[in-house]
Design a protein around this motif. Structure first.
Motif, PDB file in Angstrom:
ATOM      1  N   ALA A   1     -12.159   2.745   1.019  1.00  0.00           N
ATOM      2  CA  ALA A   1     -11.141   2.088   0.205  1.00  0.00           C
ATOM      3  C   ALA A   1      -9.850   2.897   0.250  1.00  0.00           C
ATOM      4  CB  ALA A   1     -11.626   1.949  -1.231  1.00  0.00           C
ATOM      5  N   ARG A   2      -8.743   2.174   0.287  1.00  0.00           N
ATOM      6  CA  ARG A   2      -7.415   2.785   0.344  1.00  0.00           C
ATOM      7  C   ARG A   2      -6.615   2.318  -0.866  1.00  0.00           C
ATOM      8  NH1 ARG A   2      -5.408   4.938   4.713  1.00  0.00           N
ATOM      9  NH2 ARG A   2      -6.798   3.793   6.099  1.00  0.00           N
ATOM     10  N   MET A   3      -6.090   3.282  -1.641  1.00  0.00           N
ATOM     11  CA  MET A   3      -5.274   2.987  -2.808  1.00  0.00           C
ATOM     12  C   MET A   3      -3.805   3.206  -2.447  1.00  0.00           C
ATOM     13  SD  MET A   3      -5.106   5.020  -6.461  1.00  0.00           S
ATOM     14  CE  MET A   3      -6.695   4.500  -7.072  1.00  0.00           C
ATOM     15  N   CYS A   4      -2.987   2.204  -2.729  1.00  0.00           N
ATOM     16  CA  CYS A   4      -1.548   2.284  -2.456  1.00  0.00           C
ATOM     17  C   CYS A   4      -0.767   1.906  -3.702  1.00  0.00           C
ATOM     18  CB  CYS A   4      -1.167   1.346  -1.316  1.00  0.00           C
ATOM     19  SG  CYS A   4      -1.897   1.831   0.261  1.00  0.00           S
ATOM     20  N   ARG A   5       0.400   2.532  -3.844  1.00  0.00           N
ATOM     21  CA  ARG A   5       1.291   2.149  -4.930  1.00  0.00           C
ATOM     22  C   ARG A   5       1.724   0.707  -4.704  1.00  0.00           C
ATOM     23  NH1 ARG A   5       4.785   7.555  -4.760  1.00  0.00           N
ATOM     24  NH2 ARG A   5       5.915   6.286  -3.255  1.00  0.00           N
ATOM     25  N   ALA A   6       1.700  -0.081  -5.749  1.00  0.00           N
ATOM     26  CA  ALA A   6       2.050  -1.495  -5.617  1.00  0.00           C
ATOM     27  C   ALA A   6       3.532  -1.677  -5.292  1.00  0.00           C
ATOM     28  CB  ALA A   6       1.698  -2.244  -6.902  1.00  0.00           C
ATOM     29  N   GLY A   7       4.377  -0.819  -5.818  1.00  0.00           N
ATOM     30  CA  GLY A   7       5.814  -0.997  -5.637  1.00  0.00           C
ATOM     31  C   GLY A   7       6.303  -0.842  -4.216  1.00  0.00           C
ATOM     32  N   ASP A   8       5.777   0.161  -3.500  1.00  0.00           N
ATOM     33  CA  ASP A   8       6.288   0.429  -2.151  1.00  0.00           C
ATOM     34  C   ASP A   8       5.208   0.497  -1.080  1.00  0.00           C
ATOM     35  OD1 ASP A   8       5.093   2.871  -2.692  1.00  0.00           O
ATOM     36  OD2 ASP A   8       6.969   3.996  -2.778  1.00  0.00           O
TER      37      ASP A   8
END
Length: 167
Positions: free
Chosen positions: A101-108
């Motif tokens: 699983a990869r977590m990314c900031r939603a904004g950018d």
């Protein structure tokens, strides 16, 4: 990761959340423990999507145990920031499931963390590993085959200092 890279993702493979005030540590960013909790929530979404719901588990006396987890951290997440977690199946056999699983900031879309998990399907009465039920196994195989090509570079990493010694 941008929305275009997860557009068309299978239901249950993308989880959305927001960093809560109580998740902030003394450094002013999301505490390490809450990253794992967020990845666990994404796992809940995935298990529901494949039919391994709470009701199914109770009716069939089955469940899953996470037996190994590897977390990596990239960019910090701050209070109030949104994030999304995209999960893919790296491998599946009769009883074991390998997820990434990869977590990314939603904004950018900047990567904040990754989580690799090895999971066992369990017979909860015997408290032993057991084969996945056929329909759930079929869905997991379908997700594995739908996953994009190469294994992520963070997958399969080990931790250590090597041969270096400090006296």
């Amino acid at each position: 990761m941008t929305d275009s890279t997860i557009a068309g993702a299978a239901p249950g493979t993308v989880h959305h959340g927001t960093v809560l005030p109580e998740w902030i540590d003394n450094n002013g960013h999301m505490n390490v423990a809450y990253y794992l909790m967020a990845f666990d929530k994404a796992l809940d979404d995935l298990t529901d999507a494949i039919g391994l719901t709470r009701a199914y588990r109770a009716a069939h006396h089955s469940g899953i145990f996470v037996v190994e987890t590897h977390l990596t951290y990239g960019r910090e997440l701050l209070e109030g920031e949104g994030y999304r977690i995209a999960t893919r199946v790296l491998g599946i056999d009769g009883k074991r499931l390998h997820l990434f699983a990869r977590m990314c900031r939603a904004g950018d879309g900047v990567q904040s963390a990754t989580c690799e998990m090895m999971i066992l399907h369990m017979d909860m009465q015997a408290r032993r590993s057991a084969p996945f039920p056929a329909p759930i196994l079929a869905r997991l195989i379908e997700l594995e085959q739908a996953a994009p090509g190469e294994v992520p570079p963070e997958a399969g990493r080990k931790i250590g200092l090597g041969q270096r010694r400090v006296c």
